[in-house]
Design an enzyme around this catalytic site. Structure first.
Site, PDB file in Angstrom:
ATOM      1  CG  HIS A 195      29.855  19.502 -33.500  1.00  0.00           C
ATOM      2  ND1 HIS A 195      29.671  19.497 -32.026  1.00  0.00           N
ATOM      3  CD2 HIS A 195      28.659  19.800 -33.870  1.00  0.00           C
ATOM      4  CE1 HIS A 195      28.717  20.045 -31.630  1.00  0.00           C
ATOM      5  NE2 HIS A 195      27.682  20.229 -32.732  1.00  0.00           N
ATOM      6  CB  CYS A 252      28.779  17.374 -28.774  1.00  0.00           C
ATOM      7  SG  CYS A 252      30.494  16.986 -29.816  1.00  0.00           S
TER       8      CYS A 252
END
Length: 169
Positions: free
Chosen positions: A30, A120
């Site tokens: 992430h 992301c």
């Protein structure tokens, strides 16, 4: 930076505003962008429980995300992270003031999300460089292309083989 002093002892590096933060989740990475004073900006699925959790299946299939400003330690949770401005040799980072201004403008806004073309990592690299890039997505696209090509090759071989058998009789 005092807000993250004890946090830095457990997690490597003292990020500077505008740094890309790569967080190692169990099955993927992430990405967040460091704003300063212990805060990051990142995208999380819309309508999903606590904003820091981006590890559920919903995040993979979600088409919308919410831009959140959160404490780095809350986003990282029990995972690990490092500062990874890996595209600096390819793309010139925008001035830090512009990165932060652009990031702050997006806080709490809903944005489109797509695992392969607008994830992301794309989000934070767009803020830092003005260009959305994701090597993680590129690897996934390459893998999908390889599997598709392999499946096509096996189908063709099967077809040729069945036609070859038909001619023998």
């Amino acid at each position: 930076m005092a807000a993250i002093a004890s946090f830095s002892a457990t997690h490597p590096g003292d990020p500077e505003p505008g740094d890309l933060i790569e967080i190692f989740r169990p099955a993927y990475q992430h990405w967040a962008l460091y704003l300063g004073d212990g805060y990051v900006i990142n995208v999380t699925p819309v309508d999903e429980g606590p904003p820091a959790t981006f590890s559920s299946a919903k995040s993979v299939f979600s088409r919308k995300a919410r831009v959140r400003m959160q404490l780095l330690k809350d986003v990282v949770g029990n995972d690990t992270y490092h500062i990874n401005n890996k595209y600096d040799s390819t793309y010139a980072p925008l001035p830090v003031e512009e990165i932060i201004r652009r990031a702050e403008y997006l806080i709490d806004q809903e944005v489109s999300y797509d695992l392969l073309s607008n994830n992301c990592e794309h989000f934070v690299t767009l803020l830092r460089y003005g260009e959305g890039v994701s090597s993680q997505a590129n690897r996934a696209i390459s893998a999908i292309g390889f599997v598709t090509a392999a499946a096509g090759a096996f189908s063709l071989l099967g077809l040729l083989r069945s036609r070859s058998r038909e001619r023998q009789y």
